[in-house]
Write a protein that holds these residues in place. Sequence first.
Motif: not given
Length: 109
Positions: A46-61, A95-105
Amino acid sequence: MALDFDIATTCYGNDPSQFPSNNLFAAAGDGIWDNGASCGREYLVRCISASVAGSCKPGQTIQVKIVDYALSTPTPPSARGTTIVLSETAFGSIANSSATSINIEFQQV
């Protein structure tokens, strides 16, 4: 960054059956590669943060299958120490495609 599923992989070569029908797959970075033992392992991600704020899709695993070694892909990870490189479908699921990288759990299942 995302993987293209029309390539040969370190784990399974050119075998098209290596890719799950839902296209939720990934390449393992050094942290989980384990000298190739990670091939075929599956992880909940699951996405916990991204290079672009708000890019993670909440609750998606999602659950992804490891099919490759991240440092052997045609376009290696842009960030040093990358743990998992997701397929385009997997990335877009959390995550939304606007993010170039994400931090995951992630957790092995």
